[in-house]
Write a protein that holds these residues in place. Structure first.
Motif, PDB file in Angstrom:
ATOM      1  N   ALA A 194     -33.085  23.640 -22.132  1.00 12.04           N
ATOM      2  CA  ALA A 194     -34.108  24.697 -22.126  1.00 12.04           C
ATOM      3  C   ALA A 194     -35.406  24.203 -22.757  1.00 12.04           C
ATOM      4  O   ALA A 194     -36.493  24.442 -22.233  1.00 12.04           O
ATOM      5  CB  ALA A 194     -33.598  25.928 -22.870  1.00 12.04           C
ATOM      6  N   THR A 195     -35.296  23.518 -23.882  1.00 13.01           N
ATOM      7  CA  THR A 195     -36.520  23.080 -24.560  1.00 13.01           C
ATOM      8  C   THR A 195     -37.202  21.948 -23.798  1.00 13.01           C
ATOM      9  O   THR A 195     -38.422  21.827 -23.830  1.00 13.01           O
ATOM     10  CB  THR A 195     -36.251  22.697 -26.028  1.00 13.01           C
ATOM     11  OG1 THR A 195     -35.207  21.710 -26.087  1.00 13.01           O
ATOM     12  CG2 THR A 195     -35.833  23.907 -26.848  1.00 13.01           C
ATOM     13  N   ALA A 219     -37.514  21.818 -20.662  1.00 14.91           N
ATOM     14  CA  ALA A 219     -38.340  22.477 -19.643  1.00 14.91           C
ATOM     15  C   ALA A 219     -39.599  23.071 -20.257  1.00 14.91           C
ATOM     16  O   ALA A 219     -40.552  23.378 -19.553  1.00 14.91           O
ATOM     17  CB  ALA A 219     -37.536  23.564 -18.935  1.00 14.91           C
ATOM     18  N   ALA A 220     -39.621  23.210 -21.573  1.00 13.87           N
ATOM     19  CA  ALA A 220     -40.816  23.729 -22.254  1.00 13.87           C
ATOM     20  C   ALA A 220     -41.703  22.607 -22.781  1.00 13.87           C
ATOM     21  O   ALA A 220     -42.925  22.743 -22.821  1.00 13.87           O
ATOM     22  CB  ALA A 220     -40.403  24.649 -23.402  1.00 13.87           C
ATOM     23  N   TYR A 274     -28.961  23.660 -25.088  1.00 13.18           N
ATOM     24  CA  TYR A 274     -30.231  24.180 -25.608  1.00 13.18           C
ATOM     25  C   TYR A 274     -31.373  23.200 -25.355  1.00 13.18           C
ATOM     26  O   TYR A 274     -32.501  23.589 -25.076  1.00 13.18           O
ATOM     27  CB  TYR A 274     -30.088  24.514 -27.091  1.00 13.18           C
ATOM     28  CG  TYR A 274     -29.168  25.689 -27.322  1.00 13.18           C
ATOM     29  CD1 TYR A 274     -29.621  26.987 -27.142  1.00 13.18           C
ATOM     30  CD2 TYR A 274     -27.826  25.510 -27.659  1.00 13.18           C
ATOM     31  CE1 TYR A 274     -28.783  28.084 -27.315  1.00 13.18           C
ATOM     32  CE2 TYR A 274     -26.976  26.598 -27.833  1.00 13.18           C
ATOM     33  CZ  TYR A 274     -27.459  27.882 -27.666  1.00 13.18           C
ATOM     34  OH  TYR A 274     -26.639  28.959 -27.826  1.00 13.18           O
ATOM     35  N   ASP A 314     -30.096  30.173 -15.766  1.00  9.13           N
ATOM     36  CA  ASP A 314     -31.519  30.519 -15.545  1.00  9.13           C
ATOM     37  C   ASP A 314     -32.384  29.262 -15.422  1.00  9.13           C
ATOM     38  O   ASP A 314     -33.398  29.267 -14.725  1.00  9.13           O
ATOM     39  CB  ASP A 314     -32.064  31.338 -16.728  1.00  9.13           C
ATOM     40  CG  ASP A 314     -31.831  32.838 -16.546  1.00  9.13           C
ATOM     41  OD1 ASP A 314     -31.307  33.242 -15.494  1.00  9.13           O
ATOM     42  OD2 ASP A 314     -32.178  33.583 -17.474  1.00  9.13           O
ATOM     43  N   LEU A 315     -31.993  28.205 -16.136  1.00 10.29           N
ATOM     44  CA  LEU A 315     -32.797  26.975 -16.090  1.00 10.29           C
ATOM     45  C   LEU A 315     -32.777  26.373 -14.687  1.00 10.29           C
ATOM     46  O   LEU A 315     -33.651  25.574 -14.343  1.00 10.29           O
ATOM     47  CB  LEU A 315     -32.291  25.959 -17.120  1.00 10.29           C
ATOM     48  CG  LEU A 315     -32.184  26.477 -18.563  1.00 10.29           C
ATOM     49  CD1 LEU A 315     -31.565  25.428 -19.477  1.00 10.29           C
ATOM     50  CD2 LEU A 315     -33.540  26.917 -19.088  1.00 10.29           C
ATOM     51  N   ARG A 316     -31.781  26.759 -13.866  1.00 11.19           N
ATOM     52  CA  ARG A 316     -31.717  26.321 -12.466  1.00 11.19           C
ATOM     53  C   ARG A 316     -32.283  27.376 -11.521  1.00 11.19           C
ATOM     54  O   ARG A 316     -32.374  27.157 -10.316  1.00 11.19           O
ATOM     55  CB  ARG A 316     -30.275  26.011 -12.069  1.00 11.19           C
ATOM     56  CG  ARG A 316     -29.828  24.608 -12.430  1.00 11.19           C
ATOM     57  CD  ARG A 316     -29.670  24.453 -13.911  1.00 11.19           C
ATOM     58  NE  ARG A 316     -29.209  23.117 -14.279  1.00 11.19           N
ATOM     59  CZ  ARG A 316     -28.981  22.734 -15.525  1.00 11.19           C
ATOM     60  NH1 ARG A 316     -29.198  23.557 -16.523  1.00 11.19           N
ATOM     61  NH2 ARG A 316     -28.578  21.519 -15.780  1.00 11.19           N
ATOM     62  N   ARG A 317     -32.595  28.540 -12.063  1.00 15.90           N
ATOM     63  CA  ARG A 317     -33.216  29.582 -11.236  1.00 15.90           C
ATOM     64  C   ARG A 317     -34.741  29.514 -11.301  1.00 15.90           C
ATOM     65  O   ARG A 317     -35.428  29.874 -10.355  1.00 15.90           O
ATOM     66  CB  ARG A 317     -32.788  30.978 -11.725  1.00 15.90           C
ATOM     67  CG  ARG A 317     -31.337  31.315 -11.502  1.00 15.90           C
ATOM     68  CD  ARG A 317     -31.019  32.748 -11.927  1.00 15.90           C
ATOM     69  NE  ARG A 317     -29.616  33.027 -11.674  1.00 15.90           N
ATOM     70  CZ  ARG A 317     -28.673  33.118 -12.614  1.00 15.90           C
ATOM     71  NH1 ARG A 317     -29.004  32.994 -13.897  1.00 15.90           N
ATOM     72  NH2 ARG A 317     -27.425  33.344 -12.303  1.00 15.90           N
ATOM     73  N   TYR A 318     -35.243  29.079 -12.449  1.00 15.59           N
ATOM     74  CA  TYR A 318     -36.680  29.162 -12.690  1.00 15.59           C
ATOM     75  C   TYR A 318     -37.270  27.779 -12.945  1.00 15.59           C
ATOM     76  O   TYR A 318     -37.465  27.360 -14.082  1.00 15.59           O
ATOM     77  CB  TYR A 318     -36.966  30.110 -13.859  1.00 15.59           C
ATOM     78  CG  TYR A 318     -36.350  31.479 -13.621  1.00 15.59           C
ATOM     79  CD1 TYR A 318     -36.794  32.265 -12.558  1.00 15.59           C
ATOM     80  CD2 TYR A 318     -35.317  31.958 -14.413  1.00 15.59           C
ATOM     81  CE1 TYR A 318     -36.219  33.505 -12.301  1.00 15.59           C
ATOM     82  CE2 TYR A 318     -34.747  33.198 -14.172  1.00 15.59           C
ATOM     83  CZ  TYR A 318     -35.193  33.969 -13.112  1.00 15.59           C
ATOM     84  OH  TYR A 318     -34.637  35.189 -12.850  1.00 15.59           O
ATOM     85  N   GLY A 319     -37.515  27.048 -11.862  1.00 23.09           N
ATOM     86  CA  GLY A 319     -38.177  25.749 -11.985  1.00 23.09           C
ATOM     87  C   GLY A 319     -37.231  24.625 -12.345  1.00 23.09           C
ATOM     88  O   GLY A 319     -37.513  23.825 -13.232  1.00 23.09           O
ATOM     89  N   SER A 320     -36.102  24.552 -11.632  1.00 20.87           N
ATOM     90  CA  SER A 320     -35.127  23.485 -11.875  1.00 20.87           C
ATOM     91  C   SER A 320     -35.736  22.130 -11.536  1.00 20.87           C
ATOM     92  O   SER A 320     -36.420  21.980 -10.523  1.00 20.87           O
ATOM     93  CB  SER A 320     -33.892  23.738 -11.004  1.00 20.87           C
ATOM     94  OG  SER A 320     -32.869  22.832 -11.317  1.00 20.87           O
ATOM     95  N   VAL A 321     -35.513  21.164 -12.407  1.00 17.89           N
ATOM     96  CA  VAL A 321     -36.017  19.797 -12.171  1.00 17.89           C
ATOM     97  C   VAL A 321     -34.924  18.807 -12.565  1.00 17.89           C
ATOM     98  O   VAL A 321     -34.048  19.132 -13.367  1.00 17.89           O
ATOM     99  CB  VAL A 321     -37.297  19.495 -13.005  1.00 17.89           C
ATOM    100  CG1 VAL A 321     -38.406  20.492 -12.686  1.00 17.89           C
ATOM    101  CG2 VAL A 321     -37.009  19.456 -14.492  1.00 17.89           C
ATOM    102  N   THR A 330     -28.717  19.877 -11.125  1.00 17.68           N
ATOM    103  CA  THR A 330     -29.895  20.735 -10.992  1.00 17.68           C
ATOM    104  C   THR A 330     -29.620  21.969 -10.135  1.00 17.68           C
ATOM    105  O   THR A 330     -30.398  22.912 -10.166  1.00 17.68           O
ATOM    106  CB  THR A 330     -31.071  19.972 -10.342  1.00 17.68           C
ATOM    107  OG1 THR A 330     -30.597  19.387  -9.123  1.00 17.68           O
ATOM    108  CG2 THR A 330     -31.594  18.890 -11.260  1.00 17.68           C
ATOM    109  N   TRP A 374     -27.870  32.365 -19.320  1.00 16.69           N
ATOM    110  CA  TRP A 374     -29.161  31.827 -19.775  1.00 16.69           C
ATOM    111  C   TRP A 374     -29.315  30.378 -19.339  1.00 16.69           C
ATOM    112  O   TRP A 374     -30.403  29.930 -18.955  1.00 16.69           O
ATOM    113  CB  TRP A 374     -29.326  31.980 -21.285  1.00 16.69           C
ATOM    114  CG  TRP A 374     -28.440  31.066 -22.091  1.00 16.69           C
ATOM    115  CD1 TRP A 374     -27.194  31.349 -22.565  1.00 16.69           C
ATOM    116  CD2 TRP A 374     -28.733  29.726 -22.509  1.00 16.69           C
ATOM    117  NE1 TRP A 374     -26.687  30.267 -23.242  1.00 16.69           N
ATOM    118  CE2 TRP A 374     -27.609  29.264 -23.231  1.00 16.69           C
ATOM    119  CE3 TRP A 374     -29.828  28.872 -22.356  1.00 16.69           C
ATOM    120  CZ2 TRP A 374     -27.547  27.978 -23.786  1.00 16.69           C
ATOM    121  CZ3 TRP A 374     -29.776  27.596 -22.915  1.00 16.69           C
ATOM    122  CH2 TRP A 374     -28.650  27.159 -23.621  1.00 16.69           C
TER     123      TRP A 374
END
Lengths: 436, 436
Positions: free
Chosen positions: B204-205, B207-208, B201, B392-399, B368, B389
């Motif tokens: 995910a946070t 990345a926010a 989790y 997804d963190l590696r699909r949408y702007g992985s860093v 990544t 889910w």
């Protein structure tokens, strides 16, 4: 993903956050983040870079960046990850007050199908995408306010002489019956339950430390689907030895005033994003009005607890939180102390937030008499054996003591001025939601 | 219990804490607490009053207090609750530097059968009496150190730009299989599990918010009965976007140095009670030695994780914590990034505390690549659907991103220099213990 070799220099460069730009005006810095938005007009693109601390507009001119950088930036989709090297320029018209004149950039991962688009999405869809939704401006703002609420509460209690004493999450029995408890398989077939409140444990630690608090997740297996309910929520619970209902009310109003002050001080930008009416927070200043249950109930039938509409009606008459005290004992927990002059009343208080937010704090004075508590345990048909340790606190040095619990999510929703508490926690748990 | 009418004056008087006596020398104050110990010699009694902030010796002379007070005090048993009015006198020979010359006293509840006596009790008995045992000097000291550890960690991260983002406790699936998970009955027959780590989790946070931490209870249904294991323990987990293994090591050593510094600064008395060798804490200063797994393993067989004896052997060679990095990927979690030059190595680090305390921090860089993680999920036979889910963190702007987890109880045991972590939490939960 792009390999590191392409632009190792920018990858290894120290990251400057968009929140620090005022210290770097005129300097070349490297920002690292995600594309929030992109506007372009012929020979110029304006990528807005989101880096977690804010959003900053960058300006890239076709004739000042390399052809590779120009190609990479010009059609870039939302939430692509990228790093930008550029010069910080103060610009009053820019949202954060600064812009970046791009010298170089490296796209780590271009994204073209980010599922959350500027169009309206339904809440269920957004909750399914919660791991991504957190990146949006509004959700970001709410959770920054939550951060400040938690920090303010902890700092307030720490500075006021309270000792943190974490209460257990896995408990053998319930405070108030087992109907709204989540059951856990412990070892060898033994059942445990997820805590609903650390209060009983707080009473033990208050006798050891004087002033204590626990601060952790609590659980209610309630089949409620209202905007005020989560099955998993965080609660701070201070407890004080040698303290009374009066002390609890004084602590509650001081703590809430402190929280509001810190939010106003530290979350200016977020409150703007949330379009929060600041004056509502500015009026949260101790002392708060106090209302005897007898007077609060005048419009309703005496003897009942207040439902959400009743609370809203009562609190609507005040622009500050209102503290309703001396509830009928029958609607309160078994461990509440009684008014010595009117035994049907509990020395309890609920703090009702204005604007319809309802109860944010509930607490009061605890019963000190062993005999009284034994009677109550029996009356409530609780298993006395499971409460023996708790009764010990009345056998070995019983003292007057009091405390309260405050729900972090309700308090955060109120500070933010938002309707539903599900947005005040990163990954809400509700009746029909344990994902993601 | 005595009724309030007897000595209402003392009951209503403002309480002065024993920790505040230096500000009240020569003044008359009211202390409220419990009897810790009583010595008497003919016409004089010395009640030691414990009030949660310390223990202060009081002196009552037969000919200066009323006959009722004399009678009440002279045979009083340990943990009786009482309030004392008296004058503060500085006395270098007194343990805390002050004594109270008693003018008046009121016993709230006399106690004569307090179960914990100065004789040696077995640990099981004391754990059964945990709600009372917390009042003892040593347990009090350990939990004050815990308070400071938690406070130091939170302040450090807050001041370093981290955002608190609480991870959920109820989760639909496990990070690392379900064998050591506690199962919960959610609604309508659905199963949930108690979290073992907030890390997924956090990714995910992060990345926010860029830099985040979660800090809450975590659970392991391990049937371990060692001095290092609890089934419920608290963990702080920072996570940083655009960060590497190197960044994690730098953060870990800075954070631990800060924690040790705060404990040394704020818990002087408690460390004395615990007879802690202060020099051990004074040497916890960044930078910490770093040891590649290849070098750490030289005495053991390459490829395995370290057991407690191995960790003790390695850390015994250093007087600071040692950071062992680049473990074999096979012994680490599926989400670990790999060394680009030696794919069999994970970019992970364990911080091993000296004095045999072993691993207090574990973390590293996260993978990544979407493809790599899909493979890993399959290889570890995890249900991909539950990890969509996360993917997804590696699909949408992985860093690149990295972080670690630190167990609060292990860190506290180390700071205190105590052997068993069960004493570092108010109400420990172990294989055979969920009570009180």
């Amino acid at each position: 993903m792009a390999t590191e070799s392409k632009s190792l220099e920018i990858t290894k460069a120290r990251q400057t956050y968009s929140s620090e730009l005022s210290k770097h005006v005129g300097e070349e810095v490297v920002l690292k983040g995600w594309l929030y938005n992109l506007r372009s007009s012929g020979k110029i693109v304006f990528p807005q870079l989101r880096d977690g601390t804010g959003i900053v507009q960058c300006v890239a001119l076709r004739n000042t960046v390399s052809p590779e950088v120009w190609e990479a930036l010009k059609g870039l989709g939302q939430e692509s990850s990228l790093m930008v090297r550029g010069t910080v320029r103060a610009d009053e018209r820019a949202p954060g007050g600064f812009e970046i004149d791009v010298v170089d950039a490296q796209v780590l991962q271009p994204v073209h199908d980010y599922p959350i688009t500027p169009k309206e999405h339904g809440t269920e869809f957004l909750m399914d995408q919660r791991h991504l939704w957190l990146r949006s401006r509004r959700q970001h703002a709410v959770l920054k306010v939550r951060h400040t609420v938690v920090q303010a509460v902890r700092n307030f209690l720490d500075n006021d002489g309270f000792t943190l004493a974490d209460a257990p999450i896995l408990t053998p029995a319930a405070c108030e019956g087992t109907t709204t408890l989540f059951e856990v398989d412990y070892f060898a077939g033994e059942k445990a339950y997820l805590t609903q409140s650390g209060q009983l444990y707080n009473e033990a630690t208050a006798a050891a430390f004087g002033k204590v608090y626990c601060f952790g997740p609590t659980f209610r297996a309630e089949k409620s689907k209202t905007r005020r309910h989560l099955t998993e929520f965080w609660m701070v619970e201070p407890e004080m030895a040698y303290a009374s209902l009066e002390d609890v009310m004084a602590l509650a109003e001081r703590m809430l005033s402190h929280v509001a002050e810190r939010v106003l001080e530290n979350r200016v930008e977020e409150l703007k994003v949330l379009e929060r009416n600041i004056s509502k927070l500015e009026s949260i200043i101790a002392p708060f009005p106090r209302l005897h249950y007898d007077d609060a109930v005048s419009r309703f039938e005496w003897g009942g607890d207040f439902g959400a509409p009743d609370e809203s009606y009562i609190s609507s008459k005040f622009d500050k939180p209102v503290m309703v005290h001396h509830y009928p004992a029958a609607v309160k927990a078994f461990y509440m102390a009684r008014d010595p002059e009117r035994a049907e009343l509990a020395l309890g208080v609920d703090v009702l937030a204005p604007e319809g937010y309802g109860e944010v704090i509930g607490g009061g004075e605890r019963a000190t008499s062993l005999e009284f508590l034994k009677e109550q345990v029996a009356l409530h048909e609780l298993p006395q054996e499971a409460f023996e340790w708790y009764l010990d606190l009345r056998r070995y040095g019983s003292v007057p003591h009091a405390g309260f619990g405050m729900g972090i999510e309700r308090c955060t929703a109120w500070m933010c001025g938002i309707e539903h508490i599900r947005e005040t926690v990163p990954f809400p748990r509700m009746l029909y939601r344990i994902r993601p």
